[in-house]
Design a protein around this motif. Structure first.
Motif, short mmCIF file in Angstrom:
data_model
loop_
_atom_site.label_atom_id
_atom_site.label_comp_id
_atom_site.label_asym_id
_atom_site.label_seq_id
_atom_site.Cartn_x
_atom_site.Cartn_y
_atom_site.Cartn_z
N VAL A 17 0.85 -1.18 0.00
CA VAL A 17 0.00 0.00 0.00
C VAL A 17 0.89 1.24 0.00
N VAL A 18 0.53 2.25 -0.77
CA VAL A 18 1.27 3.51 -0.77
C VAL A 18 0.44 4.61 -0.12
N GLN A 19 1.14 5.66 0.28
CA GLN A 19 0.44 6.78 0.93
C GLN A 19 -0.49 7.51 -0.02
N ARG A 20 -0.08 7.66 -1.28
CA ARG A 20 -0.89 8.41 -2.24
C ARG A 20 -2.25 7.73 -2.43
N GLY A 21 -3.29 8.40 -2.02
CA GLY A 21 -4.63 7.86 -2.17
C GLY A 21 -4.93 6.67 -1.29
N GLY A 22 -3.99 6.33 -0.36
CA GLY A 22 -4.15 5.11 0.42
C GLY A 22 -4.24 3.89 -0.47
N ALA A 23 -3.58 3.95 -1.64
CA ALA A 23 -3.82 2.99 -2.72
C ALA A 23 -3.18 1.63 -2.48
N LEU A 24 -3.95 0.61 -2.80
CA LEU A 24 -3.46 -0.77 -2.82
C LEU A 24 -2.63 -0.94 -4.09
N ARG A 25 -1.31 -1.00 -3.94
CA ARG A 25 -0.43 -1.07 -5.10
C ARG A 25 -0.34 -2.48 -5.66
N GLN A 26 -0.33 -3.47 -4.77
CA GLN A 26 -0.19 -4.85 -5.21
C GLN A 26 -0.79 -5.77 -4.15
N LEU A 27 -1.41 -6.84 -4.61
CA LEU A 27 -1.91 -7.90 -3.74
C LEU A 27 -1.65 -9.23 -4.42
N PRO A 43 3.37 7.95 -11.44
CA PRO A 43 1.98 8.32 -11.17
C PRO A 43 1.05 7.12 -11.22
N ILE A 44 0.07 7.09 -10.35
CA ILE A 44 -0.87 5.97 -10.31
C ILE A 44 -1.75 6.02 -11.56
N PRO A 45 -1.73 4.97 -12.39
CA PRO A 45 -2.54 5.00 -13.61
C PRO A 45 -3.98 4.58 -13.35
N ASP A 46 -4.91 5.27 -13.98
CA ASP A 46 -6.32 4.85 -13.98
C ASP A 46 -6.91 4.70 -12.58
N TYR A 47 -6.39 5.46 -11.62
CA TYR A 47 -6.91 5.44 -10.24
C TYR A 47 -6.79 4.05 -9.60
N ARG A 48 -5.84 3.25 -10.05
CA ARG A 48 -5.72 1.88 -9.54
C ARG A 48 -5.54 1.86 -8.03
N GLY A 49 -6.41 1.13 -7.37
CA GLY A 49 -6.26 0.85 -5.95
C GLY A 49 -6.56 1.98 -5.01
N ILE A 50 -6.94 3.16 -5.52
CA ILE A 50 -7.15 4.31 -4.62
C ILE A 50 -8.47 4.18 -3.86
N ALA A 88 -9.80 12.61 -2.08
CA ALA A 88 -8.77 11.95 -1.27
C ALA A 88 -7.79 11.13 -2.10
N PHE A 89 -8.09 10.87 -3.36
CA PHE A 89 -7.26 9.97 -4.16
C PHE A 89 -5.86 10.52 -4.42
N ASP A 90 -5.71 11.84 -4.36
CA ASP A 90 -4.41 12.44 -4.64
C ASP A 90 -3.70 12.92 -3.38
N GLN A 91 -4.28 12.64 -2.22
CA GLN A 91 -3.68 13.05 -0.96
C GLN A 91 -2.66 12.00 -0.50
N LEU A 92 -1.65 12.47 0.23
CA LEU A 92 -0.73 11.55 0.90
C LEU A 92 -1.32 11.22 2.28
N TRP A 93 -1.87 10.03 2.42
CA TRP A 93 -2.46 9.62 3.68
C TRP A 93 -1.34 9.40 4.70
N THR A 94 -1.60 9.72 5.94
CA THR A 94 -0.56 9.64 6.97
C THR A 94 -0.66 8.33 7.76
N LEU A 95 0.52 7.82 8.12
CA LEU A 95 0.57 6.58 8.89
C LEU A 95 0.09 6.83 10.31
N GLN A 96 -0.84 5.97 10.76
CA GLN A 96 -1.33 6.06 12.13
C GLN A 96 -0.84 4.88 12.97
N ALA A 97 -0.82 3.69 12.38
CA ALA A 97 -0.35 2.50 13.08
C ALA A 97 -0.10 1.41 12.06
#
Length: 300
Positions: A17-27, A43-50, A88-97
């Motif tokens: 998972v990456v911070q940008r958009g909280g996106a699932l990059r790979q599973l 850049p994240i293509p086609d809003y993948r995983g956001i 929210a898809f273009d925001q850098l989500w912050t780590l909480q835990a």
């Protein structure tokens, strides 16, 4: 580019998972991709995983009426003149835990001219023997009722064969007809007798889909499921709760020379496209109130 990347591992499953958009990059499951991945450094293509919030899909002309005022959102889908997939898809989500199998990220949406509401979003990922489980919790921090909706945006991969050869099982009785040029809602119709009827599993073939489905069959425990299978015998499934009575399906059709039909976008949505205007199934998040939506992706 996409901020920090977080890796989860549980048995045969791995997730990134990456911070940008909280996106699932790979599973992956046993090293097999279950979603179409993307390059963490590009850049994240086609809003993948956001995560699409505070609205899923599109809003016509980026405008809507709230409390008697007409509000205007940025048009990020210029060709269709719509506001697409929220803020929210273009925001850098912050780590909480986080741990080896869990991850919590946060994102705050502040007052803006087009969305004058303050929301706190929490994104929780959990990986176990049953797959990857996701929960998005929205809290209204402001003093005004906020229009709200949410959905994920993964592109599922059933296996190595082309998408046309995959078998789809989709337990929905109806779908939303849309305009051909802008994909804006026209009204719902039954899938019976239509090429979008996948209530009985069958091959996708050349069918092109970029539509929202509803009247979905939920189990007694309040869970709905979609399954996509490859001719080789592998497959992937997704489940979600009753808080998402809509499901957007997209066969990822692209004109040449772009890569075409790479995966099947499956997006459990809390409301249909353009819900800020129609009001249909729109969440009206009262001050200090909370909304939660859940879904899971798993190998079959």
């Amino acid at each position: 580019m996409n901020g920090e990347e977080f890796r989860l591992v549980s048995g045969d499953y791995t997730a990134s998972v990456v911070q940008r958009g909280g996106a699932l990059r790979q599973l992956t499951f046993q090293a097999r991709d279950l979603v179409v991945p993307f390059d963490a450094a590009a850049p994240i293509p086609d809003y993948r995983g956001i995560i699409a919030a505070p609205w899923p899909n599109r809003i016509a002309d980026g405008s809507y009426r709230h409390d008697g005022a007409v509000l205007h959102l940025p048009l990020n889908e210029a060709s269709r003149r719509t506001a697409l997939h929220g803020l929210a898809f273009d925001q850098l989500w912050t780590l909480q835990a986080g741990s080896a199998v869990t991850l919590s990220l946060g994102c705050e949406l502040g007052d803006s001219p087009g969305y004058p509401f303050r929301l706190s979003l929490q994104l929780d990922y959990r990986l176990d023997a049953g797959g990857l489980h996701t929960t998005v919790t929205a809290r209204n921090l402001g003093e005004r009722t906020a229009p709200y909706g949410v959905c994920p945006h993964p592109y599922l991969l059933a296996g190595p064969a082309p998408l046309d050869e995959w078998t789809l099982e989709l337990p929905a009785e109806s779908f939303m007809e849309v305009t051909a040029d802008r994909l804006l809602p026209l009204g719902t119709r039954a899938v019976a007798g239509h090429e979008f009827d996948f209530r009985t599993p069958r091959t996708i073939g050349a069918t092109k889909i970029d539509h929202a489905f509803t009247d979905i069959a939920f189990d007694d425990d309040g869970t709905a499921r979609i399954v996509v299978r490859d001719p080789s015998g592998t497959g992937v499934g997704m489940s979600w709760d009753r808080n998402s009575p809509w499901l957007q399906i997209h066969t990822a059709d692209k004109p040449a020379p772009l890569p075409n039909r790479l995966g099947l976008a499956v997006e459990p949505m809390t409301c249909p496209p353009d819900a800020f205007n129609s009001g249909q199934d729109l969440v009206r998040l009262e001050p200090r109130s909370v909304h939660e939506a859940q879904w899971s992706i798993f190998a079959v």
